[in-house]
Write a protein that holds these residues in place. Sequence first.
Motif, PDB file in Angstrom:
ATOM      1  N   TRP A 109      -3.047  -2.539  -5.898  1.00 46.10           N
ATOM      2  CA  TRP A 109      -3.634  -1.469  -5.091  1.00 46.10           C
ATOM      3  C   TRP A 109      -5.051  -1.144  -5.556  1.00 46.10           C
ATOM      4  CZ3 TRP A 109       1.315   1.942  -5.664  1.00 46.10           C
ATOM      5  CH2 TRP A 109       2.317   1.441  -4.833  1.00 46.10           C
ATOM      6  N   GLY A 112      -7.460  -3.939  -4.418  1.00 50.80           N
ATOM      7  CA  GLY A 112      -7.540  -4.222  -2.991  1.00 50.80           C
ATOM      8  C   GLY A 112      -6.737  -5.419  -2.536  1.00 50.80           C
ATOM      9  N   GLU A 114      -3.522  -5.413  -2.099  1.00 53.99           N
ATOM     10  CA  GLU A 114      -2.549  -4.836  -1.168  1.00 53.99           C
ATOM     11  C   GLU A 114      -2.948  -3.406  -0.874  1.00 53.99           C
ATOM     12  OE1 GLU A 114       1.422  -5.089  -2.723  1.00 53.99           O
ATOM     13  OE2 GLU A 114       1.418  -7.277  -2.725  1.00 53.99           O
ATOM     14  N   GLN A 115      -2.466  -2.909   0.253  1.00 55.41           N
ATOM     15  CA  GLN A 115      -2.726  -1.518   0.618  1.00 55.41           C
ATOM     16  C   GLN A 115      -1.700  -0.609  -0.046  1.00 55.41           C
ATOM     17  OE1 GLN A 115      -5.273  -0.148   2.402  1.00 55.41           O
ATOM     18  NE2 GLN A 115      -6.102  -2.205   2.138  1.00 55.41           N
ATOM     19  N   GLU A 118       0.962   5.689   1.461  1.00 55.87           N
ATOM     20  CA  GLU A 118       0.214   6.887   1.857  1.00 55.87           C
ATOM     21  C   GLU A 118       0.127   7.909   0.723  1.00 55.87           C
ATOM     22  OE1 GLU A 118      -1.710   7.805   4.451  1.00 55.87           O
ATOM     23  OE2 GLU A 118      -1.492   5.695   4.979  1.00 55.87           O
ATOM     24  N   LYS A 121      -2.513   6.719  -1.583  1.00 53.19           N
ATOM     25  CA  LYS A 121      -3.839   6.766  -0.966  1.00 53.19           C
ATOM     26  C   LYS A 121      -4.475   8.151  -1.039  1.00 53.19           C
ATOM     27  CE  LYS A 121      -3.565   3.275   2.632  1.00 53.19           C
ATOM     28  NZ  LYS A 121      -3.537   3.062   4.079  1.00 53.19           N
ATOM     29  N   GLN A 130      -9.824   3.680  -8.185  1.00 52.03           N
ATOM     30  CA  GLN A 130     -10.023   2.540  -7.290  1.00 52.03           C
ATOM     31  C   GLN A 130     -11.496   2.380  -6.928  1.00 52.03           C
ATOM     32  OE1 GLN A 130      -8.597   2.706  -3.213  1.00 52.03           O
ATOM     33  NE2 GLN A 130      -7.917   0.574  -3.354  1.00 52.03           N
ATOM     34  N   PRO A 149      -8.871  -9.686   1.283  1.00 52.65           N
ATOM     35  CA  PRO A 149      -8.019  -8.491   1.131  1.00 52.65           C
ATOM     36  C   PRO A 149      -6.607  -8.772   1.637  1.00 52.65           C
ATOM     37  CG  PRO A 149     -10.150  -7.883   2.014  1.00 52.65           C
ATOM     38  CD  PRO A 149     -10.106  -9.390   1.975  1.00 52.65           C
ATOM     39  N   GLY A 150      -5.644  -8.329   0.851  1.00 54.26           N
ATOM     40  CA  GLY A 150      -4.254  -8.538   1.203  1.00 54.26           C
ATOM     41  C   GLY A 150      -3.665  -9.824   0.647  1.00 54.26           C
TER      42      GLY A 150
END
Length: 172
Positions: A109, A112, A114-115, A118, A121, A130, A149-150
Amino acid sequence: MATLRRSLLRLRQTLMLSDPRSPVSLRSHVGSISRFYSGHGSVDVDLSDEESKRRLHNRLLYRSRQRGFLELDLVLGAWVEENIRAMDQLHIRALMDVLDLENPDLWKWLTGQEQPTEAVKINPVFCAIQSKVMSNLNSHAAPETRANPGQPWIRGWDDKKGVGGGPKYGNQ
């Protein structure tokens, strides 16, 4: 450490279920270990005097430097050392929540890959860390050296074994 926390939580639930009339304190059963678990408000953040503040800061600094995941030890340890003295109670609780996250997830995370969820975040401490990590990556690493990304960054050490003139054994 995370496995220990999960075991302690299960122990707490078992003890609570065995006699619901008596409130069972996790701290009374496992001693100082419970101080390291901050989920569900089990740790009191006491900033009332200098000694309590010093102990809390030292404990959080130790947790941030001794995760067992070298990259996170370095990143979190440096960030916490720079910022812990200026943090209020709300930010200290947010830091505790970040420190309770699992190492592989937190690293993905922060970088970057993976997202985050919530809840993560919206954590102000996670966002600050981050931001610092991504700023350092953008300053010191060319974008083409990183995965999209991802996508995971880590490839096997012998991905090209025997392909296109690559080595047949090991990473030569």
